[in-house]
Design a protein around this motif. Structure first.
Motif, PDB file in Angstrom:
ATOM      1  N   GLY A   1       4.260  41.013  26.258  1.00  0.00           N
ATOM      2  CA  GLY A   1       5.049  40.350  26.651  1.00  0.00           C
ATOM      3  C   GLY A   1       5.603  39.158  26.255  1.00  0.00           C
ATOM      4  N   LEU A   2       5.212  38.531  24.846  1.00  0.00           N
ATOM      5  CA  LEU A   2       5.608  37.767  24.241  1.00  0.00           C
ATOM      6  C   LEU A   2       6.874  37.972  23.715  1.00  0.00           C
ATOM      7  N   ASP A   3       7.444  36.896  23.381  1.00  0.00           N
ATOM      8  CA  ASP A   3       8.846  36.764  22.760  1.00  0.00           C
ATOM      9  C   ASP A   3       8.982  37.003  21.174  1.00  0.00           C
ATOM     10  N   VAL A   4       9.744  38.070  20.961  1.00  0.00           N
ATOM     11  CA  VAL A   4       9.683  38.359  19.521  1.00  0.00           C
ATOM     12  C   VAL A   4      10.750  37.820  18.694  1.00  0.00           C
ATOM     13  N   VAL A   5      10.413  36.809  18.086  1.00  0.00           N
ATOM     14  CA  VAL A   5      11.438  35.888  17.380  1.00  0.00           C
ATOM     15  C   VAL A   5      12.291  36.623  16.121  1.00  0.00           C
ATOM     16  N   GLU A   6      11.462  37.356  15.259  1.00  0.00           N
ATOM     17  CA  GLU A   6      11.980  38.161  14.194  1.00  0.00           C
ATOM     18  C   GLU A   6      11.277  39.269  13.909  1.00  0.00           C
ATOM     19  N   ARG A   7      12.032  40.405  13.909  1.00  0.00           N
ATOM     20  CA  ARG A   7      11.308  41.688  13.521  1.00  0.00           C
ATOM     21  C   ARG A   7      12.532  42.711  12.633  1.00  0.00           C
ATOM     22  N   ARG A   8      12.093  43.292  11.834  1.00  0.00           N
ATOM     23  CA  ARG A   8      13.232  44.086  11.006  1.00  0.00           C
ATOM     24  C   ARG A   8      12.587  45.576  10.756  1.00  0.00           C
ATOM     25  N   PRO A   9      13.398  46.547  11.090  1.00  0.00           N
ATOM     26  CA  PRO A   9      12.904  47.749  10.875  1.00  0.00           C
ATOM     27  C   PRO A   9      12.873  48.394   9.232  1.00  0.00           C
ATOM     28  N   HIS A  10      12.161  49.211   9.173  1.00  0.00           N
ATOM     29  CA  HIS A  10      11.959  49.569   7.804  1.00  0.00           C
ATOM     30  C   HIS A  10      13.233  50.665   7.263  1.00  0.00           C
ATOM     31  N   TYR A  11      13.222  50.948   6.173  1.00  0.00           N
ATOM     32  CA  TYR A  11      14.530  51.507   5.294  1.00  0.00           C
ATOM     33  C   TYR A  11      14.483  53.010   5.755  1.00  0.00           C
ATOM     34  N   ALA A  12      13.198  53.641   6.073  1.00  0.00           N
ATOM     35  CA  ALA A  12      12.780  55.028   6.385  1.00  0.00           C
ATOM     36  C   ALA A  12      11.678  55.184   7.697  1.00  0.00           C
ATOM     37  N   GLU A  13      11.842  56.138   8.252  1.00  0.00           N
ATOM     38  CA  GLU A  13      10.745  56.330   9.056  1.00  0.00           C
ATOM     39  C   GLU A  13       9.342  56.742   8.539  1.00  0.00           C
ATOM     40  N   LEU A  14       8.255  56.237   8.971  1.00  0.00           N
ATOM     41  CA  LEU A  14       7.063  56.079   8.658  1.00  0.00           C
ATOM     42  C   LEU A  14       6.181  56.708   9.484  1.00  0.00           C
ATOM     43  N   PRO A  15       5.256  57.827   8.804  1.00  0.00           N
ATOM     44  CA  PRO A  15       4.517  58.528   9.487  1.00  0.00           C
ATOM     45  C   PRO A  15       3.526  57.791  10.534  1.00  0.00           C
ATOM     46  N   TYR A  16       3.230  56.517  10.149  1.00  0.00           N
ATOM     47  CA  TYR A  16       2.053  56.056  10.907  1.00  0.00           C
ATOM     48  C   TYR A  16       2.292  55.379  12.197  1.00  0.00           C
TER      49      TYR A  16
ATOM     50  N   ALA B   1       7.697  47.161  12.114  1.00  0.00           N
ATOM     51  CA  ALA B   1       8.157  45.905  11.762  1.00  0.00           C
ATOM     52  C   ALA B   1       7.876  45.693  10.279  1.00  0.00           C
ATOM     53  N   THR B   2       8.907  45.760   9.541  1.00  0.00           N
ATOM     54  CA  THR B   2       8.463  45.654   8.158  1.00  0.00           C
ATOM     55  C   THR B   2       8.463  43.974   7.884  1.00  0.00           C
ATOM     56  N   VAL B   3       7.542  43.659   6.710  1.00  0.00           N
ATOM     57  CA  VAL B   3       7.496  42.416   6.073  1.00  0.00           C
ATOM     58  C   VAL B   3       7.830  42.189   4.620  1.00  0.00           C
ATOM     59  N   TRP B   4       8.329  41.255   4.113  1.00  0.00           N
ATOM     60  CA  TRP B   4       8.526  41.199   2.613  1.00  0.00           C
ATOM     61  C   TRP B   4       8.336  39.645   2.330  1.00  0.00           C
ATOM     62  N   PHE B   5       7.222  39.051   1.419  1.00  0.00           N
ATOM     63  CA  PHE B   5       7.255  37.867   1.458  1.00  0.00           C
ATOM     64  C   PHE B   5       8.366  37.212   0.892  1.00  0.00           C
ATOM     65  N   GLY B   6       8.633  36.165   1.319  1.00  0.00           N
ATOM     66  CA  GLY B   6       9.900  35.167   0.948  1.00  0.00           C
ATOM     67  C   GLY B   6      11.264  35.691   1.379  1.00  0.00           C
ATOM     68  N   ALA B   7      11.369  37.065   2.227  1.00  0.00           N
ATOM     69  CA  ALA B   7      12.351  37.455   2.729  1.00  0.00           C
ATOM     70  C   ALA B   7      12.524  37.908   4.132  1.00  0.00           C
ATOM     71  N   ILE B   8      11.452  38.622   4.465  1.00  0.00           N
ATOM     72  CA  ILE B   8      11.466  39.435   5.723  1.00  0.00           C
ATOM     73  C   ILE B   8      10.195  38.847   6.356  1.00  0.00           C
ATOM     74  N   ASP B   9      10.236  38.604   7.564  1.00  0.00           N
ATOM     75  CA  ASP B   9       9.088  37.942   8.522  1.00  0.00           C
ATOM     76  C   ASP B   9       8.648  38.639   9.629  1.00  0.00           C
ATOM     77  N   MET B  10       7.555  38.879  10.184  1.00  0.00           N
ATOM     78  CA  MET B  10       7.544  39.233  11.734  1.00  0.00           C
ATOM     79  C   MET B  10       7.076  38.070  12.311  1.00  0.00           C
ATOM     80  N   LYS B  11       7.668  37.575  13.514  1.00  0.00           N
ATOM     81  CA  LYS B  11       7.473  36.285  14.147  1.00  0.00           C
ATOM     82  C   LYS B  11       7.386  36.604  15.472  1.00  0.00           C
TER      83      LYS B  11
END
Length: 534
Positions: free
Chosen positions: A405-420, A427-437
C-alpha cells in the motif's frame, strides 16, 4: 573756450587721448606707433592658465589673431569722430578713465576648446578611496586622493575674457571631488586591524590547546566599505583552515538508531550521542573579543543528538511484514554473471529504512556499485551491457511495495514482456534515466528486505512496517493483441489495484496501462521464444 580747445588739440595732436584703454593696456598719451608697440607686446605673448596643472600657451596657438593697427585706429578715433557733442562726450569720459576700446580680434573658439579638452585629459581623474592592506603580520594604509573634473566651457569663457582684456591670465575652472573613504578613516580602520593582530590567539578545551599567530589572524580579517565607511571585521569561517585539527578532535558524529532483521522480527540498533563545537557562540566571542585585545578563548562544545533516537526508533520500528513478492530466474537466465548481479542489487537495497514521508530510490542505492556484463534490453534489442538482472530486482521490490500500500512515485514498464514476471507487474530501471521510486506513506518506519535464494532460484522482496489496516490486491489482463507495421506482435495490458483500509475499499480501479512490443533478438535467426531477458 577757444583757447582751451586749441590748447587741448596741440597737447594731444597725433596722440591717443588720455584715459583710453584697450583691455588692460592704457594707450592714452601715446602716438600711433607707441600704441601699436604696446599692444603688440600684449597680443603676441602667452596666456597663463592658473590652477591644477596650469600652463602657459602662446596666443597664436589658440588660433587668436589681433588686428593691432585697426585697434589703434579705434583708440585714436575716440574724441575725434562724430559730431561736436559726441567728441566732447568721449573726451570727458576719457578724462575720467571710462573709455575702453575692444580689441579687433579673430577668436577661434573651436581651437581654444580643443586645447582645453587636451588639458582635461591630463587633469581629469576619479577620486581614489583610501584603503587598508594586510600582508602577513603588517598593516599598511593606502592614502586617498581627490578627484578633479575640468569645466571646459567655463575655462573657455575665462580664456576669451583674457583675450579680450589682454590680461595674459585666465583661471582653470573645475570641480574637485572628494573620496568617500579618507586617509583618516583608513588610519582608524588600520588601527582596529592592528589591535586584532596584536598577538597570538590561544584556544583551549580541557587540557588541549591550539594557537593562531597574528599573520593567520590577518588572513581572516575583512576590510570593506559599509554605508560609506571602512570597516574591519572577522570573516566567519576565516580561521577554519587553521582550526581544522581542533574541529576534527572535538567533533563526534552522532549515530542514528537503526533497524536490523533478527530471526523473524526487527530489532532496533541503539543510537549514540555525539558532540559538536557551537560555531555561532564561538564566532560571536571571537569577532568581538579579538578587537578588544582578548587573546584566550575556551571552545564551547555541546552534545549532538541523532535525528532518530533509540526511544523514537522503538516507537516507530517496523513490527510486521506488510507485504512480500518473489520472482524466479532459474527457468529463464541463470548465467553466473546475471545471478551475481541479482545478489549485488538485492544487497544494495536490503535493510533500507524509510522514515514517514521519505522516498525510496532504487537507482540511488544500486547505481554506485559495479556489475557484471550480461544480456540487457537496449533500444528494443537484446544487447550485452553492465547490470543485466537489475530490472528483476526492481520489479520484485515494486510489487512488494505496491502490495504493502505504499505510494509508487515512479515506475516504467519494459519494452517487451518478460518471462520472470507477469506483464503490468514489472518496473524497469536504467541508471541516469529511469528509476523506480516509492514513498513511505505510513506513520512509522518501513524496512526493505530483499535477497536471492540460489537454492530455489527465487528473488524475494519484503516490506516491513507497522500494521495500518491496509490490504492490497493486484491483477492484470491482456486487453489487446495485434501486429505492428512490420508484422511483429504487440500486446496491451491493463493493471488493476484494489486497496482496502480497515475493511473499507478506498480504491478499486485501473492502476496503469502498458504496451509491450516485439523484442528483437541479439542474432537475427534466434527464435522469438528464446530471447534473453533483463
Amino acid at each position: 573756450m577757444s583757447v582751451l580747445v586749441a590748447a587741448d588739440y596741440w597737447t594731444n595732436a597725433g596722440k591717443v587721448y588720455r584715459g583710453v584703454e584697450v583691455g588692460e593696456v592704457a594707450l592714452g598719451g601715446k602716438t600711433r606707433a607707441e600704441a601699436e608697440e604696446a599692444l603688440r607686446d600684449r597680443t603676441t605673448g602667452e596666456i597663463e592658465l592658473s590652477g591644477p596643472g596650469g600652463f602657459s600657451v602662446a596666443v597664436e596657438e589658440l588660433g587668436v589673431e589681433y588686428d593691432v593697427a585697426a585697434t589703434v585706429e579705434d583708440a585714436y578715433a575716440v574724441g575725434r569722430e562724430g559730431n561736436l557733442l559726441r567728441r566732447l562726450s568721449d573726451r570727458l569720459r576719457a578724462a575720467v578713465g571710462l573709455v575702453e576700446v575692444p580689441p579687433e580680434v579673430d577668436y577661434r573658439a573651436g581651437e581654444v576648446r580643443s586645447r582645453l579638452e587636451d588639458l582635461a585629459s591630463r587633469l581629469d581623474r576619479e577620486p581614489k578611496e583610501a584603503g587598508v592592506e594586510i600582508r602577513g603580520p603588517e598593516v599598511k594604509v593606502v592614502g586617498s586622493e581627490q578627484g578633479y573634473k575640468l569645466d571646459v566651457a567655463a575655462t573657455a569663457r575665462g580664456v576669451r575674457q583674457a583675450v579680450e582684456q589682454l590680461s595674459g591670465e585666465a583661471r582653470i575652472v573645475g570641480e574637485v571631488s572628494r573620496p568617500e573613504v579618507t586617509t583618516a578613516e583608513a588610519e582608524r580602520a588600520a588601527e582596529k586591524a592592528r589591535r586584532a593582530m596584536s598577538g597570538s590567539l590561544t584556544i583551549t578545551y580541557g587540557d588541549r590547546e591550539w594557537t593562531i599567530d597574528p599573520a593567520q589572524i590577518g588572513t581572516a580579517l575583512d576590510v570593506k566599505r559599509e554605508d560609506g565607511a571602512l570597516e574591519v571585521s572577522l570573516r566567519k569561517g576565516g580561521l577554519g583552515r587553521y582550526l581544522g585539527g581542533m574541529y576534527e578532535e572535538l567533533t563526534v558524529e552522532p549515530k542514528e538508531a537503526g533497524f536490523v532483521f533478527v530471526g523473524d522480527g526487527v530489532k532496533v540498533t541503539p543510537a549514540k550521542t555525539g558532540q559538536r563545537i557551537e560555531d555561532k557562540k564561538f564566532f560571536e566571542a571571537l569577532k568581538t573579543g579579538i578587537f578588544e585585545g582578548k587573546r584566550e578563548y575556551e571552545v564551547p562544545v555541546a552534545k549532538d543528538e541523532p535525528d532518530l533516537t533509540t526511544a523514537e526508533a522503538e516507537k516507530l520500528k517496523p513490527t510486521e511484514m506488510l507485504a512480500s513478492y518473489k520472482t524466479n530466474y532459474l527457468t529463464y537466465d541463470d548465467s553466473p554473471g546475471r545471478v551475481e548481479n541479482l545478489k549485488i542489487a538485492s544487497g544494495a537495497v536490503n535493510g533500507t529504512a524509510l522514515a514517514p514521508g521519505e522516498v525510496f530510490s532504487f537507482n540511488a542505492l544500486a547505481e554506485p556499485l559495479d556489475y557484471y556484463d550480461t544480456k540487457v534490453i537496449v533500444n528494443g534489442r537484446v544487447d550485452t551491457a553492465e547490470g543485466g538482472g537489475l530490472c528483476q530486482v526492481s520489479s520484485t521490490l515494486y510489487m512488494a511495495a505496491s502490495l504493502a500500500g505504499l505510494d509508487v512515485v515512479e515506475r516504467r514498464p519494459h519494452y517487451a514482456e518478460l518471462p520472470y514476471i507477469r506483464p503490468g507487474f514489472d518496473a524497469t530501471v536504467w541508471f541516469g534515466a529511469i528509476d523506480m521510486k516509492f514513498e513511505n506513506n505510513t506513520k512509522g518506519y518501513v524496512l526493505v528486505r530483499e535477497w536471492v535464494d540460489e537454492g530455489t532460484g527465487n528473488v524475494h522482496a519484503q516490506i516491513w512496517g507497522k500494521p495500518n489496516g491496509t490490504e492490497v490486491e493486484m491483477s492484470s489482463e491482456k486487453v489487446a493483441e495485434y501486429e505492428d507495421a512490420e508484422g511483429n506482435p504487440v500486446t496491451k495490458w491493463v493493471t488493476y489495484q484494489k486497496v482496502t483500509k480497515n475493511g473499507k475499499v478506498v480504491f478499486d480501479g485501473v492502476l496503469h496501462k502498458d504496451t509491450y512490443r516485439y523484442l528483437k533478438p541479439a542474432e537475427e535467426d534466434a527464435p522469438y521464444d528464446q530471447r534473453p531477458v533483463n
